[in-house]
Design an enzyme around this catalytic site. Structure first.
Site, PDB file in Angstrom:
ATOM      1  N   HIS A 196      -7.721  18.459  29.093  1.00  0.00           N
ATOM      2  CA  HIS A 196      -7.881  17.241  29.902  1.00  0.00           C
ATOM      3  C   HIS A 196      -6.611  16.389  29.879  1.00  0.00           C
ATOM      4  O   HIS A 196      -6.676  15.159  29.890  1.00  0.00           O
ATOM      5  CB  HIS A 196      -9.080  16.421  29.424  1.00  0.00           C
ATOM      6  CG  HIS A 196     -10.385  17.133  29.516  1.00  0.00           C
ATOM      7  ND1 HIS A 196     -11.126  17.190  30.681  1.00  0.00           N
ATOM      8  CD2 HIS A 196     -11.083  17.846  28.595  1.00  0.00           C
ATOM      9  CE1 HIS A 196     -12.227  17.900  30.463  1.00  0.00           C
ATOM     10  NE2 HIS A 196     -12.211  18.312  29.216  1.00  0.00           N
TER      11      HIS A 196
ATOM     12  N   ASN B  79     -18.388  16.820  32.265  1.00  0.00           N
ATOM     13  CA  ASN B  79     -17.587  17.460  33.304  1.00  0.00           C
ATOM     14  C   ASN B  79     -18.265  17.294  34.650  1.00  0.00           C
ATOM     15  O   ASN B  79     -19.360  16.708  34.749  1.00  0.00           O
ATOM     16  CB  ASN B  79     -17.400  18.952  32.999  1.00  0.00           C
ATOM     17  CG  ASN B  79     -16.452  19.214  31.840  1.00  0.00           C
ATOM     18  OD1 ASN B  79     -15.460  18.509  31.667  1.00  0.00           O
ATOM     19  ND2 ASN B  79     -16.739  20.237  31.053  1.00  0.00           N
TER      20      ASN B  79
END
Length: 486
Positions: free
Chosen positions: A56, A129
């Site tokens: 990320h 997510n």
């Protein structure tokens, strides 16, 4: 001495007389080490980058609020959900998963969807997510999985051999891989995708009664995805496309919003449900556990400084508030430790005292010292517990709800190993056009793999999910359809 507020100063506040020329021994002489302003600028510049996130790394963020629209106090005592109309400030960070800090926004990849709720009982982080499932279901496999998504240690190139070798040897990944290779693998923007808590969590009410819960953020902009060729074009021409889109939308007053819904499962159902409800590679059927509206999230303010607010923002699924607790989900259990530990390494032991991470609730504890302690460090207050001087003490009413455990301590897999039904169901829900694009994407991604053994093993998983899907992928790769043995 001038005290003009626009005077350039050193980081210690002393005015700078010359910011254009280094101090030297004569006009052509060597630079002097006594030019402390020069040394400070260079030394700070060398340290401007904190280590990027292992996963990320590339992301964008925004501030906003969450407003409760439905009374669910019969399920949870969480204060920020206690009253219809109650608003809680939030900060949300969206991200790609596998790429580095400078990677393109429009690559095929899951997107991180992390929400920090600044509640009156402390910060609550929902770190998920844009997909309801994940590739693996046990945290012990996470470092190996992420290694396959990163670069080869010799060539420093992405390695499709590692990607598909790992997936083909980890059939639990099939559901998420199917989503990743579908149209949803490349969202049009961060605004046009759903978000999910992905894991199962536990809600507990004022009476101590508990239920299992899953979170769904439904975009109110509608789902939109990018054509694979357009995504590749944008990756070259505007690699920050999603970052730019989010910032501009908010700057222009087009505030993105999501409706938060949950699925609720009674505790007892977990013992008999046809899929393990704690397995993050599986979903709960919405026919069995319908979506229940909770509230609405709106993002209406851009960060003033990317580094201070987006890069230094830290999220952990272990940041709970009373009324919300963990489940036995093995991936979640590992993340409870791993995320906060990553932040302690990347940003520092006191990362939670930074303005973007600091709770609005009062903070009373006995933690002291550590790098970058800038908030008074507890002053002369008590620094141990228990004590006889009236320092902060625990509140027994906020203990997590007790739960029963049994069995031998052992390294054991999940009991349920049907990795194919849900992936096949997803394929069969798609239109013929969607199926064709899915197969095209899978074939294109698998062609660079240099071992037919890996391709055939993966095709075997697709066959078990749906015979038509497996056959069409085999044909696209020019390989025989393997014979599956149950």
């Amino acid at each position: 001495m001038s005290t003009n507020k626009n005077n350039l100063t050193t980081s210690w506040g002393a005015p700078v007389g010359d910011n254009q020329n280094s101090m030297t021994a004569g006009s052509r002489g060597p630079t002097l080490i006594q030019d402390v302003h020069l040394l400070e600028k260079l030394a700070h510049f060398n340290r401007e980058r904190v280590p990027e996130r292992v996963v990320h790394a590339k992301g964008a963020g925004a501030h906003g609020y969450f407003e409760v629209t439905n009374d669910l106090t019969k399920y949870t005592k969480a204060n920020f959900l206690s009253e219809v109309g109650k608003q809680t400030p939030v900060f949300v960070r969206f991200s790609t998963v596998a790429g580095e800090l400078g990677s393109a926004d429009t690559v095929r990849d899951p997107r991180g969807f992390a929400v920090k709720f600044y509640t009156e009982e402390g910060n609550y982080d929902l770190v998920g997510n844009n997909t309801p499932v994940f590739f693996i279901r046990d945290a012990i496999k996470f470092p190996d999985f992420i290694h396959t998504q990163k670069r080869h240690p010799q060539t420093h190139l992405k390695n499709p051999n590692a990607v598909w070798d790992f997936w083909s040897l980890s059939p639990e990944s099939l559901h998420q891989v199917t989503i990743l290779m579908s149209d949803r693998g490349i969202p049009a923007t961060y605004r046009h995708m759903h978000g999910f808590g992905s894991h199962t969590f536990k809600w507990v009410n004022e009476q101590g009664e508990a239920v299992w819960v899953k979170y769904h953020f439904k975009t109110e902009q509608g789902i939109k995805n990018l054509d694979v060729d357009l995504a590749a074009k944008l990756a070259g021409e505007n690699p920050d496309y999603h970052t730019e889109d989010l910032f501009n939308a908010i700057a222009e007053g087009d505030y993105p919003s999501w409706k938060l819904c949950v699925q609720i499962m009674p505790l007892e159902d977990a013992k008999t449900y046809r899929f393990d409800p704690f397995d993050v590679t599986k979903v709960w059927s919405q026919k069995d556990y319908p979506l229940i509206e909770v509230g609405r999230m709106v993002l209406n303010r851009n960060p003033e400084n990317y580094f201070a607010e987006v890069e230094q923002a830290t999220f952990s699924p272990g940041n709970f508030v009373p009324g919300i607790e963990a489940s036995p989900d093995k991936m979640l259990q590992g993340r409870l430790f791993a995320y906060s530990d990553a932040h302690r390494y990347r940003v520092g032991a006191n990362h939670n005292t930074l303005p973007i991470n600091r709770p609005i609730a009062p903070v009373n504890h006995y933690q002291r010292d550590g790098q970058m302690r800038f908030d008074g460090n507890g002053g002369s207050s008590l620094y141990y517990e228990p004590n006889s001087y009236g320092g902060p003490t625990e509140s027994p009413e906020n203990k997590p709800a007790p739960f029963e455990v049994s069995g031998m301590a052992d390294s054991v897999p999940y009991d349920h190993n049907d990795h194919y039904t849900q992936a096949g169901d997803l394929y069969r829900l798609m239109s013929e056009e969607e199926q064709s694009r899915l197969i095209r994407n899978i074939v294109a991604a698998m062609k660079p793999v240099d071992k037919d053994e890996i391709k055939i093993r993966q095709i075997g998983h697709w066959l078990k999910a749906d015979p038509d899907l497996g056959r069409r992928i085999a044909e696209g790769l020019g390989l025989p359809v393997p014979h599956n043995e149950d």
